[in-house]
Write an enzyme that holds these catalytic residues in place. Structure first.
Site, short mmCIF file in Angstrom:
data_model
loop_
_atom_site.label_atom_id
_atom_site.label_comp_id
_atom_site.label_asym_id
_atom_site.label_seq_id
_atom_site.Cartn_x
_atom_site.Cartn_y
_atom_site.Cartn_z
N GLU A 143 42.81 32.25 57.05
CA GLU A 143 42.39 31.01 57.72
C GLU A 143 43.61 30.23 58.21
O GLU A 143 43.59 29.65 59.29
CB GLU A 143 41.56 30.15 56.76
N GLU A 183 35.95 36.12 50.84
CA GLU A 183 35.44 35.08 49.92
C GLU A 183 34.09 35.41 49.29
O GLU A 183 33.84 35.06 48.13
CB GLU A 183 35.33 33.74 50.65
N1 COA Z 1 44.62 33.24 43.30
C1 COA Z 1 45.26 33.25 42.12
N2 COA Z 1 45.86 34.34 41.61
C2 COA Z 1 45.80 35.46 42.34
C3 COA Z 1 45.16 35.53 43.58
C4 COA Z 1 44.55 34.35 44.06
N3 COA Z 1 43.92 34.32 45.24
N4 COA Z 1 45.27 36.79 44.06
C5 COA Z 1 45.98 37.48 43.16
N5 COA Z 1 46.30 36.67 42.12
C6 COA Z 1 47.10 37.02 40.92
C7 COA Z 1 46.43 38.08 40.09
O1 COA Z 1 45.54 37.50 39.16
C8 COA Z 1 47.60 38.73 39.40
O2 COA Z 1 48.00 37.87 38.35
P1 COA Z 1 48.54 38.47 36.99
O3 COA Z 1 49.75 39.27 37.36
O4 COA Z 1 48.79 37.28 36.16
O5 COA Z 1 47.42 39.32 36.49
C9 COA Z 1 48.70 38.66 40.45
O6 COA Z 1 48.30 37.64 41.37
C10 COA Z 1 48.89 39.94 41.23
O7 COA Z 1 47.61 40.33 41.75
P2 COA Z 1 47.18 41.85 41.85
O8 COA Z 1 45.81 41.87 42.42
O9 COA Z 1 47.41 42.52 40.57
O10 COA Z 1 48.25 42.38 42.92
P3 COA Z 1 48.12 43.53 43.98
O11 COA Z 1 49.45 43.62 44.61
O12 COA Z 1 47.52 44.74 43.36
O13 COA Z 1 47.06 43.02 45.08
C11 COA Z 1 46.06 41.43 46.60
C12 COA Z 1 47.35 41.93 45.90
C13 COA Z 1 46.39 40.21 47.39
C14 COA Z 1 45.52 42.53 47.52
C15 COA Z 1 45.01 41.11 45.51
O14 COA Z 1 45.62 40.28 44.54
C16 COA Z 1 43.78 40.40 46.00
O15 COA Z 1 42.92 41.03 46.53
N6 COA Z 1 43.70 39.08 45.77
C17 COA Z 1 42.50 38.30 46.06
C18 COA Z 1 42.31 38.08 47.52
C19 COA Z 1 41.10 37.20 47.77
O16 COA Z 1 40.01 37.51 47.36
N7 COA Z 1 41.32 36.08 48.43
C20 COA Z 1 40.28 35.15 48.72
C21 COA Z 1 40.28 34.09 47.70
S1 COA Z 1 38.92 32.98 47.91
#
Ligand code: COA
Length: 693
Positions: A105, A125
């Site tokens: 966004e 989301e």
């Molecule tokens: N808010 C808060 N913490 C988040 C986060 C978010 N949106 N996205 C990831 N994290 C945290 C994870 O909980 C993890 O924390 P930890 O190490 O304490 O367990 C850390 O960031 C790493 O995330 P992880 O998913 O293990 O890393 P990755 O490199 O495998 O994947 C992403 C990265 C971005 C692809 C994945 O984290 C993801 O899909 N995040 C959510 C995206 C999302 O749904 N966004 C919309 C939010 S409304």
């Protein structure tokens, strides 16, 4: 600005750098820093254009999900986005890693978007039970059209950079030096703004939009977030931008506070937590390049597919040529189905099949780094196989058993290297189900467990770690669930009523339909195996045994709990089953009574929660959230309910006690009450964000 956002200016380009590890989530500090940075750049006469970029591997993974449990503190993301759009100077989003949710966004608020080739963008989301709340449902349709936006947002799809470029979701790809290319793009805008809020929504007929909405809704099964997302995207074509934005934000806030959204956030963090095992920190996973799978039945082939799909080479071994041939046919058929459904191309299929090394000679496993046995679930067969593998596998190879019930430690003791043995319990169909139960035996070495966890990540499975015990985590919980449902049959219910109640609760299928699908004989064999050790005074429902004795083995035999006339895929209630059930009630002297849906749901799920409390107390499972994850990812427990313990935590304490007492009374002799109340605290968010001011 602050320690999360800084500015570096170079040749009239201001780089606004987001530095909020690990994933640059849009926390309060990040939003505050961004807002201040944009304001400063706006007023700096030495700045002609702005590039927003991540400091490390990521642009922004989305809003900080930890903040969704409490009122969100100002400045909120829409204020940052408005500042970017209102800024008179062009702003470019330079995307590496991921621009998801609020991250995308933010990018949509910019005047142009450039991404590295490995980046993903999207608005996922709905998978967290909310809708984009910072203009995503209004700006994306202006870029790609309402129907495409419905599909992308409604499914929470993540789009890889090349595809995003093709669809116009980004404007350019940076094959090298993102920062430099983004600066060139910013300069090329020549001071002009390209605000999506001013763009027209590409014209589409109502029929096209309706079709996209109907298709997305059909898969959503009433998911509130999906319904709201579609409604919001449609407003892009019907409402003034500002009004639609206000309504989008209101819907986001409302959904954020729902139980479904809380459950999905809980599972998001549970998933990340599950891969952590406290006492093996520091253990280094062994390298796995070559995988061997013994057994080319449905399970073995499914397991082979998981590794082939991840790009590994798999030796597939069977006892005889005919079984091997049948396994290879199964493998090819699975790939053919993927090609036919458009999921992979012919070339991909050919290249994956080229990575299979089929053999009937066990010695071909001599160079495998990981060998997984997926042969018939029988202790003697597995024991002798383990002995054989011990003589063949190279030193340091990890040997895994796919057993779902048997004593892994006893299998490990068959070998001269028990510390190299681990359980890898896949769920059928292995190539599709997301859960992998890793069984840590008494002898399993820390680096072998670390290898299993790293393999799970490589093949895209959610791991949960279990200690050895009958049925480990998943099947033990499921047995308690099924047993409670079978007791309810004896007391007055029929399979179709129990299945319907649990499907209405949100299970993908009811327990009796599931049993028919997988075959009643599996449970029958287990019961026979355990018969000698069963306490004769314990309550035992023999309805399933009677059905099996009558040749009702499930769908494959045309009848089981249900009848499947003329090969029907959906079962119909059957008088013969009813008669067996009613006879069981009579033999036990039970007066059948009406059991309502609320009782079915509460007894079935509290029975799982009680068993979960017991296995947590026994140390079979590490943490409550693993149990919830196992049920949701492996057994069709509804995501929106967060898992049995998350669900039980939301009952009034006296209600929980009451249902546990009902279960205790109905199970009777030998019942063990777990301390459910002590285990139902949901996983705490990683950090507690500041309260609203
Ligand atoms: N808010 C808060 N913490 C988040 C986060 C978010 N949106 N996205 C990831 N994290 C945290 C994870 O909980 C993890 O924390 P930890 O190490 O304490 O367990 C850390 O960031 C790493 O995330 P992880 O998913 O293990 O890393 P990755 O490199 O495998 O994947 C992403 C990265 C971005 C692809 C994945 O984290 C993801 O899909 N995040 C959510 C995206 C999302 O749904 N966004 C919309 C939010 S409304």
């Amino acid at each position: 600005m602050n320690d999360r956002v800084r500015i570096e200016t170079q040749s009239a380009i201001a780089f606004v750098i987001i530095d909020n590890p690990p994933v640059n989530a849009g926390s309060w500090e990040t939003r505050s820093g961004l807002l201040a940075a944009i304001e400063q750049c706006e007023h700096d006469p030495n700045v002609a254009a702005i590039v927003v970029i991540g400091a490390a591997r990521m642009f922004m993974a989305g809003a900080d999900i930890n903040e969704f449990d409490v009122p969100i503190r100002d400045p909120q993301m829409p204020a940052v986005i408005a500042a970017i759009e209102d800024c008179a100077k062009p702003v470019v989003a330079a995307i590496s890693g991921a621009a998801l949710g609020a991250g995308y966004e933010l990018a949509l608020a910019c005047d142009a978007r450039i991404a590295t080739e490995d980046a993903v963008v999207g608005l996922p989301e709905v998978l967290l039970g909310v809708i984009p709340g910072a203009g995503g449902t209004q700006r994306l349709p202006r870029l790609i059209g309402v129907s495409r936006a419905i599909d992308l947002i409604g499914h929470g799809r993540r789009v890889v950079a090349r595809e995003a470029l093709r669809d116009g979701m980004i404007d350019a790809l940076a094959t090298e030096d993102l920062r430099k290319k983004a600066a060139q793009l910013a300069t090329s805008l020549k001071g002009e703004k390209h605000r999506l809020r001013d763009a027209l929504v590409p014209p589409e007929t109502e029929a096209v939009i309706e079709d996209a909405a109907a298709k997305t809704l059909a898969q959503a099964k009433g998911d509130r977030a999906v319904v709201a997302a579609i409604a919001s995207v449609r407003k892009a074509a019907t409402l003034p931008f500002a009004q639609a934005l206000v309504e989008e934000r209101a819907a986001f806030h409302e959904l954020r506070q729902t139980r479904e959204a809380a459950a999905k956030r809980y599972l998001f963090f549970a998933e990340r937590e599950a891969a952590r095992v406290a006492d093996i920190r520091g253990a280094k996973a062994r390298t796995v390049g070559r995988v061997g799978v013994v057994g080319a039945g449905t399970m073995g082939v499914g397991i082979a597919l998981c590794f082939l799909d991840a790009g590994l080479t798999v030796s597939l071994v069977e006892r005889d040529a005919a079984s091997l041939e049948a396994g290879l046919e199964r493998l090819s058929a699975a790939y053919r189905r993927m090609v036919d459904s458009g999921r992979i191309s012919d070339e991909v299929m050919a290249s994956r099949l080229a990575h299979v090394a089929p053999s009937i000679d066990m010695h071909t496993l001599a160079d495998a780094d990981l060998i997984i046995e997926a042969v018939f679930e029988d202790m003697d067969i597995k024991r002798s196989l383990l002995r054989e593998l011990d003589g063949i596998a190279r030193p340091g190879a990890v040997i895994a058993s796919n057993t779902s019930y048997l004593d892994l430690d006893a299998l490990a003791r068959e070998t001269s290297r028990p510390s190299d043995i681990v359980g890898l319990h896949f769920f059928a169909p292995a190539q599709i189900m997301g859960l992998l139960e890793i069984v840590r035996g008494a002898y399993t070495a820390p680096d072998v467990l670390a290898t299993a966890l790293s393999v799970a990540k490589e093949i895209g499975k959610t791991p949960i770690v279990a200690r050895v015990g009958e049925g480990f985590i998943g099947n033990r919980l499921y047995s308690a669930y099924r047993q409670q449902c079978e007791f309810m049959l004896e007391e007055g219910a029929f399979p179709e009523q129990i299945d319907a109640a649990l499907v209405a609760f949100g299970f993908a299928m009811g327990p009796f339909a599931v049993a028919d699908l997988s075959g009643l004989d599996i449970a029958w064999r287990t019961r026979q195996r355990l018969a000698a050790t069963r306490d004769p005074k314990a309550r035992y429902s023999d309805v399933l045994d009677r059905l099996c004795e009558a040749g009702r083995l499930g769908q494959k035999s045309g009848k089981g709990w249900y009848a499947y006339p003329d090969g029907a895929r959906r079962g119909v209630p059957d008088d013969e089953t009813r008669a067996v059930i009613e006879d069981a009630s009579r033999r036990k002297g039970v007066t059948r009574r009406t059991i309502n849906d609320a009782e079915i749901i509460h007894r079935a799920i509290c029975a799982i929660a009680n068993e979960a409390a017991l296995l947590l107390a026994e140390g079979i499972s590490q943490r409550p959230s693993d149990v919830d994850l196992a049920m949701v990812r492996g057994y069709g427990f509804p995501t929106r309910e967060g898992g049995p313990l998350f669900w039980a935590a939301r009952l009034e304490p006296q209600e929980l006690r009451r249902w546990l007492a009902v279960i205790a009374a109905c199970v009777g002799h030998g019942f063990r009450l777990g301390d459910v109340a002590a285990t139902v605290e949901p996983l705490a968010p990683a950090a507690t964000p500041p309260q609203s001011t």
